[in-house]
Scaffold this active site. Structure first.
Site, PDB file in Angstrom:
ATOM      1  N   ALA A   1       0.869  -1.176   0.000  1.00  0.00           N
ATOM      2  CA  ALA A   1       0.000   0.000   0.000  1.00  0.00           C
ATOM      3  C   ALA A   1       0.903   1.223   0.000  1.00  0.00           C
ATOM      4  O   ALA A   1       1.423   1.631   1.032  1.00  0.00           O
ATOM      5  CB  ALA A   1      -0.888  -0.004   1.235  1.00  0.00           C
TER       6      ALA A   1
ATOM      7  N   TYR B   1       6.566  10.274   6.521  1.00  0.00           N
ATOM      8  CA  TYR B   1       5.631   9.379   5.822  1.00  0.00           C
ATOM      9  C   TYR B   1       6.012   9.267   4.345  1.00  0.00           C
ATOM     10  O   TYR B   1       6.181   8.169   3.821  1.00  0.00           O
ATOM     11  CB  TYR B   1       4.214   9.934   5.970  1.00  0.00           C
ATOM     12  CG  TYR B   1       3.137   9.060   5.376  1.00  0.00           C
ATOM     13  CD1 TYR B   1       2.841   7.816   5.925  1.00  0.00           C
ATOM     14  CD2 TYR B   1       2.393   9.495   4.278  1.00  0.00           C
ATOM     15  CE1 TYR B   1       1.835   7.022   5.387  1.00  0.00           C
ATOM     16  CE2 TYR B   1       1.383   8.706   3.741  1.00  0.00           C
ATOM     17  CZ  TYR B   1       1.109   7.476   4.298  1.00  0.00           C
ATOM     18  OH  TYR B   1       0.100   6.695   3.767  1.00  0.00           O
TER      19      TYR B   1
END
Ligand code: UDP
Length: 316
Positions: A117, A148
């Site tokens: 993902a 991130y």
């Protein structure tokens, strides 16, 4: 695919738990792994009596010791909302690097397919619009979101390295903003935040002037995309998102409409490096997977707002 058992990393999260439901519905067995730092057991409660579902509470950065055959490893383990990954910067970087490698090693050991993902955040604050998979992105490597964005970019790089040098059958999904039931009310993302604010009788917090755009994909469409991608032979990244783009101000107006509450809007500072525009080009998914979103924004909100209302009534 013959024998069917999936290991879902991040199974107690928003998308991970919906994926578990889908794989079980398709007749697979599922082992869910999660350390519950941002996921919640509540998302898996309904599977308590499902014989084909097992759960392992573990940090996926640690070696994954799984007995028996595994056909697919789906890596959905990561804090994924800006406030979550800013609250857990090191866990985010570790799960996006060590965690992905740990999943890849499991896939290699079992001869399983591996699906990562990834995210539209790999495009950063994009200079190409809409974003195609060929775009390399505009990411600030030292900004707060980098924990991130850069971890996910590393995740793609190591996934491709396992594909090239270790012959693991890999897939990479670049997931754009996705919403639906089971998002945490307090995860800070714009959908749960604004809907919960309206339902609590609070003002809607729009960051910046609200002219930045996002394109919201309903979770069932995302899961259908993951299902098709895993079963395809597409090794290059594929965007999975809904191209229906809107400004955040328009989204706030939609929240008023769907909740029936004329909540006031308050403007708050725009977070650093907040992307100005975001919209997927989904031509590759259409052509190679025969996938397109089936749930438009209005329908998706009709399926989401009542769930948030029930969650709030049950104590949040
Ligand atoms: N946003 C907002 N109010 C909020 C939360 C988010 O205006 O309470 C904005 C945010 O600045 C961004 C967009 O909504 O422009 C989507 O934010 P989100 O955190 O949902 O996801 P992102 O796409 O930024 O990862």
């Amino acid at each position: 695919m013959g024998e069917r058992r999936a290991v879902i990393l991040g199974a107690a999260g928003f998308i991970g738990s919906h994926l578990a439901d889908r794989f079980l519905a398709e007749g697979w067995s599922v082992l869910g792994v999660d350390n519950l730092i941002t996921g919640t057991r509540r998302n898996l409660e309904h599977l308590a009596r499902e014989a084909r579902f097992d759960f392992l509470e573990q940090d996926v950065c640690l070696p994954l010791e799984v007995a028996g055959p595994v056909d697919a490893v789906l890596d959905f383990a990561s804090p994924a909302s800006p406030i979550d990954y800013l609250a857990h910067p090191f866990e985010t970087m570790h799960v996006g690097s060590l965690g992905v490698e740990s999943g890849l090693r499991l896939a290699e050991a079992k001869g399983a397919r591996f699906l990562l993902a990834s995210t539209s955040e790999v495009y950063g604050d994009p200079l190409e619009h809409p974003q195609r998979e060929s775009y390399w992105g505009n990411v600030n490597p030292i900004g707060p979101r980098a924990v991130y964005d850069e971890a996910k970019r590393f995740g793609e790089a190591i996934t491709m390295a396992y594909r090239r040098y270790r012959r693991v059958e890999t897939r990479i999904a670049r997931i754009f903003n996705t919403y639906g039931p089971r998002m945490r009310l307090d995860d800070g993302r714009v959908v749960p935040s604004l809907v919960a604010q309206a339902l609590r009788g609070e003002a809607l917090t729009v960051f910046g002037d609200g002219s930045q755009t996002r394109s919201f994909c309903f979770v069932d469409d995302n899961v259908e995309g993951m299902w098709r991608l895993l079963r395809s032979d597409v090794g290059d990244p594929v965007n999975i998102g809904n191209p229906e783009e809107m400004t955040i101000l328009r989204f706030a107006e939609a929240v008023r409409r769907h909740t029936g509450i004329a909540a006031p809007i308050v403007f708050a500072p725009l977070p650093q490096d907040d992307p100005r525009l975001r919209r997927p080009d989904v031509s590759r998914a259409r052509e190679l997977l025969g996938w397109a979103p089936a749930v438009d924004f209005e329908e998706g909100m009709r399926r989401t707002v009542p769930w948030f209302r029930a969650r709030l009534a049950a104590g949040g």
